[in-house]
Write a protein that holds these residues in place. Structure first.
Motif, PDB file in Angstrom:
ATOM      1  N   UNK A 168       0.878  -1.173   0.000  1.00 32.29           N
ATOM      2  CA  UNK A 168       0.000   0.000   0.000  1.00 32.29           C
ATOM      3  C   UNK A 168       0.900   1.203   0.000  1.00 32.29           C
ATOM      4  N   UNK A 169       1.086   1.828  -1.160  1.00 35.03           N
ATOM      5  CA  UNK A 169       2.055   2.901  -1.309  1.00 35.03           C
ATOM      6  C   UNK A 169       1.378   4.246  -1.262  1.00 35.03           C
ATOM      7  N   UNK A 170       1.983   5.193  -0.606  1.00 33.94           N
ATOM      8  CA  UNK A 170       1.435   6.541  -0.552  1.00 33.94           C
ATOM      9  C   UNK A 170       1.724   7.266  -1.846  1.00 33.94           C
ATOM     10  N   UNK A 171       0.670   7.818  -2.436  1.00 34.88           N
ATOM     11  CA  UNK A 171       0.816   8.467  -3.748  1.00 34.88           C
ATOM     12  C   UNK A 171       1.762   9.646  -3.681  1.00 34.88           C
ATOM     13  N   UNK A 172       1.768  10.389  -2.559  1.00 40.16           N
ATOM     14  CA  UNK A 172       2.625  11.562  -2.503  1.00 40.16           C
ATOM     15  C   UNK A 172       4.092  11.179  -2.461  1.00 40.16           C
ATOM     16  N   UNK A 173       4.406  10.017  -1.857  1.00 40.30           N
ATOM     17  CA  UNK A 173       5.787   9.563  -1.844  1.00 40.30           C
ATOM     18  C   UNK A 173       6.214   9.156  -3.244  1.00 40.30           C
ATOM     19  N   UNK A 174       5.325   8.446  -3.951  1.00 41.06           N
ATOM     20  CA  UNK A 174       5.684   8.022  -5.298  1.00 41.06           C
ATOM     21  C   UNK A 174       5.870   9.195  -6.221  1.00 41.06           C
ATOM     22  N   UNK A 175       5.117  10.273  -6.014  1.00 41.11           N
ATOM     23  CA  UNK A 175       5.245  11.409  -6.920  1.00 41.11           C
ATOM     24  C   UNK A 175       6.601  12.093  -6.787  1.00 41.11           C
ATOM     25  N   UNK A 176       7.271  11.899  -5.661  1.00 43.70           N
ATOM     26  CA  UNK A 176       8.589  12.505  -5.512  1.00 43.70           C
ATOM     27  C   UNK A 176       9.631  11.782  -6.355  1.00 43.70           C
ATOM     28  N   UNK A 177       9.309  10.562  -6.798  1.00 43.35           N
ATOM     29  CA  UNK A 177      10.219   9.815  -7.652  1.00 43.35           C
ATOM     30  C   UNK A 177       9.494   9.542  -8.963  1.00 43.35           C
ATOM     31  N   UNK A 184      11.126  -7.026  11.795  1.00 46.04           N
ATOM     32  CA  UNK A 184      12.500  -7.459  11.493  1.00 46.04           C
ATOM     33  C   UNK A 184      12.837  -7.180  10.023  1.00 46.04           C
ATOM     34  N   UNK A 185      11.881  -7.476   9.148  1.00 43.14           N
ATOM     35  CA  UNK A 185      12.121  -7.256   7.727  1.00 43.14           C
ATOM     36  C   UNK A 185      12.255  -5.765   7.424  1.00 43.14           C
ATOM     37  N   UNK A 186      11.430  -4.941   8.070  1.00 42.71           N
ATOM     38  CA  UNK A 186      11.519  -3.494   7.866  1.00 42.71           C
ATOM     39  C   UNK A 186      12.886  -2.986   8.304  1.00 42.71           C
ATOM     40  N   UNK A 187      13.368  -3.432   9.473  1.00 41.60           N
ATOM     41  CA  UNK A 187      14.677  -2.998   9.963  1.00 41.60           C
ATOM     42  C   UNK A 187      15.792  -3.447   9.024  1.00 41.60           C
ATOM     43  N   UNK A 188      15.661  -4.657   8.490  1.00 37.46           N
ATOM     44  CA  UNK A 188      16.681  -5.145   7.555  1.00 37.46           C
ATOM     45  C   UNK A 188      16.712  -4.289   6.287  1.00 37.46           C
ATOM     46  N   UNK A 245       4.872  -0.955   5.411  1.00 35.40           N
ATOM     47  CA  UNK A 245       4.364   0.024   6.380  1.00 35.40           C
ATOM     48  C   UNK A 245       4.257   1.365   5.662  1.00 35.40           C
ATOM     49  N   UNK A 246       3.045   1.709   5.219  1.00 33.45           N
ATOM     50  CA  UNK A 246       2.882   2.880   4.365  1.00 33.45           C
ATOM     51  C   UNK A 246       3.078   4.197   5.106  1.00 33.45           C
ATOM     52  N   UNK A 247       3.204   4.163   6.438  1.00 36.60           N
ATOM     53  CA  UNK A 247       3.420   5.393   7.201  1.00 36.60           C
ATOM     54  C   UNK A 247       4.806   5.443   7.843  1.00 36.60           C
ATOM     55  N   UNK A 248       5.728   4.633   7.388  1.00 34.29           N
ATOM     56  CA  UNK A 248       7.048   4.577   8.002  1.00 34.29           C
ATOM     57  C   UNK A 248       7.806   5.881   7.735  1.00 34.29           C
ATOM     58  N   UNK A 249       8.038   6.655   8.776  1.00 34.14           N
ATOM     59  CA  UNK A 249       8.665   7.971   8.612  1.00 34.14           C
ATOM     60  C   UNK A 249      10.117   7.864   8.157  1.00 34.14           C
ATOM     61  N   UNK A 250      10.810   6.829   8.619  1.00 34.48           N
ATOM     62  CA  UNK A 250      12.210   6.669   8.217  1.00 34.48           C
ATOM     63  C   UNK A 250      12.318   6.444   6.708  1.00 34.48           C
ATOM     64  N   UNK A 251      11.404   5.647   6.160  1.00 33.32           N
ATOM     65  CA  UNK A 251      11.419   5.399   4.721  1.00 33.32           C
ATOM     66  C   UNK A 251      11.016   6.647   3.944  1.00 33.32           C
ATOM     67  N   UNK A 252      10.043   7.385   4.467  1.00 31.99           N
ATOM     68  CA  UNK A 252       9.630   8.624   3.806  1.00 31.99           C
ATOM     69  C   UNK A 252      10.780   9.629   3.767  1.00 31.99           C
ATOM     70  N   UNK A 253      11.446   9.793   4.918  1.00 33.17           N
ATOM     71  CA  UNK A 253      12.595  10.702   4.970  1.00 33.17           C
ATOM     72  C   UNK A 253      13.717  10.202   4.062  1.00 33.17           C
TER      73      UNK A 253
END
Length: 525
Positions: free
Chosen positions: A21-30, A353-357, A390-398
């Motif tokens: 489940x991807x956030x559209x605003x994040x995808x638009x940055x790429x 665990x997978x997210x941290x990896x 995790x569509x709200x992961x702040x670390x990935x968004x940053x």
């Protein structure tokens, strides 16, 4: 009704594609490259699945502002085989769209692109497949409820005379609200149609969940799907699939010969249900999903007898005073609460665990400047994978924002270097215009990239003036055109445009006269 066909994976999404489940605003940055898909009425955010004959994209349907998964059938050859594949793809989509059940994947749109490729826009299911939701169905009643809901969806399919033929955990998906969805009708077939393409090398269902007659390539009926549901129920109850062997052949033999394993004592009440679902002979199974649903609804878990509190004969029960009884109980309760609190604070799920990896891999990609390459081993890829989980992961968004910023800086630097070399629009993919445009695609207001585009336009202006001074009207015309493509409103270039246009007729006469004299000399000699 459409003909039977081998495994195409046309409508259902793959396991990895459906849990995102991807956030559209994040995808638009790429933004996507020029080769990416464009569909009228949809904003396509990126690819989420790739197969041999079809690609899956996450998109937003603009008219309703909703996320959809778009599956595109790619046609390379335009022959009779492709025509049959196209027809199968569209007919299959129409069939699924005609089904009205909350447990069947929903089709929103069926259409054709300008290049002739067919696509299906379907419900975007973001809650993962059954393997990713096993913890919710460990208890017998939870497992039974799940099988009942899938059977209700299959009943609608069977009523249309269709066998699914690939009922397995990967094709059982969950929406965000936890409701279950059956998908992937890529190898479904008509009950009365015995034709198949297995001889052509297509796999037919998953051997771990296939009925004995399916593993042997025999004629099938709807009870084959019921058998597959029985295998899934058994796997949920036992925690493993007892029919899965060391090889495809071993698994097939187990389905044909191995009896249903004995259930633990606490699950013995489910043995009659499983015995009918997993009968080796189709005639001994439930003959419809409706009858299976009724049987599941009639199953009642036996009550556990209350533990006796009376003392054995000949013994006296000396009860402690209430005050003495409560103290150790309170102490035990306190210890238990503390233990639960510690467990809750330190528990890390497999998803965590997978997210941290993935985050570690993404950070490593940033350090090594692997921003977007190599494919599937770069910072952007790993940050995106985190957002799939995790569509709200702040670390990935940053992290994605950081990747974008670094890419912009990299493109600006490369554009400046190309400008200094004089490579304005050549070689392809390695010139000033290309790099500045890539930077602006990521950050439309970037001052350095905008200034770079202005410098490119100025250089074209300088070259055009030099061409005019040398009498090269054609060269001047070419450079003015290129400059105006970069800066259409540039006053100096527009002025040069008029000057070139005024001189062009005289230049044509000069060229004609020169070529005429050369031709006369050749003829005289």
């Amino acid at each position: 009704m459409w003909p039977a066909c081998g495994k195409l994976d046309l409508v259902g999404l793959s396991q990895s594609a459906t849990r995102v489940f991807l956030r559209a605003d994040i995808w638009r940055t790429i933004p996507m490259t020029h080769s990416d898909l464009t569909i009228p009425g949809y904003t396509v955010h990126g690819s989420i699945g790739q197969g041999g004959m079809a690609s899956v994209y996450l998109a937003t349907q603009e008219s309703l502002n909703r996320k959809v998964a778009i599956k595109v059938l790619r046609n390379v050859e335009h022959d009779s085989a492709s025509a049959k594949l196209n027809a199968r793809f569209i007919n299959e989509a129409h069939f699924i769209a005609s089904l009205n059940n909350p447990h069947i994947i929903t089709i929103h749109d069926i259409a054709t692109l300008a290049n002739g490729d067919h696509y299906i826009a379907m419900e975007f299911v973001s809650g993962g497949d059954l393997d990713e939701n096993l913890e919710r169905f460990r208890a017998p009643q939870g497992a039974l409820g799940l099988i009942r809901e899938i059977a209700e969806g299959l009943a609608v399919v069977h009523q249309q005379g269709i066998i699914h033929r690939d009922v397995k955990p990967a094709n059982i998906l969950f929406r965000k609200d936890k409701t279950v969805v059956l998908t992937d009708f890529g190898i479904a077939k008509e009950v009365d149609n015995n034709s198949d393409l297995t001889q052509a090398g297509f796999s037919l269902g998953s051997p771990s969940y296939s009925s004995p007659e399916q593993t042997q390539g025999q004629a099938l009926d709807i009870t084959s799907d019921i058998y597959s549901l029985g295998v899934i129920l058994l796997e949920l109850l036992l925690g493993y699939n007892p029919f899965k062997g060391d090889s495809h052949t071993g698994t097939a033999i187990n389905h044909i010969q191995q009896p249903v394993p004995e259930l633990p004592a606490e699950l013995a009440y489910l043995a009659p249900l499983l015995k009918r679902m997993l009968a080796k002979s189709p005639g001994d199974r439930f003959q419809s999903c409706e009858s299976l649903v009724k049987a599941i609804q009639s199953v009642h878990q036996p009550s556990v007898p209350a533990a006796t509190t009376s003392a054995p004969t000949g013994q006296r029960n000396f009860a402690k005073p209430a005050s003495l009884q409560s103290r150790p109980l309170l102490a035990l309760a306190g210890i238990a609460s503390a233990t639960l609190l510690i467990a809750a604070l330190t528990y890390e799920s497999e998803t965590d665990k997978e997210i941290n990896r993935l985050l570690e891999q993404a950070e490593l990609g940033l350090e090594e400047e692997r921003y977007i390459f190599p494919e599937q081993d770069n910072a952007r890829y790993y940050f995106r994978q985190v957002l799939l989980l995790d569509d709200d992961n702040s670390a990935a968004e940053d992290g994605l924002a950081e990747v974008t910023a670094r890419l912009v800086q990299q493109y600006v630097t490369q554009g400046t270097e190309a400008l200094e070399r004089g490579d304005l629009n050549r070689p392809q993919g390695n010139n000033a215009l290309y790099f500045y445009r890539e930077a602006l695609a990521l950050d439309a207001d970037n001052s350095h990239a905008l200034a770079g585009m202005g410098q490119v336009a100025s250089e074209y202006t300088r070259r055009a003036r030099a061409d005019l001074l040398e009498g090269d009207i054609k060269g001047a015309d070419r450079n003015v055109k290129r400059g105006l493509k970069v800066q259409p409103d540039d006053e100096e270039l527009l002025s040069l445009r008029k000057e070139v246009d005024e001189k062009m007729p005289r230049a044509k006469r000069l060229i004609r006269n020169v070529f005429g004299k050369i031709r006369e000399q050749i003829d005289n000699n």
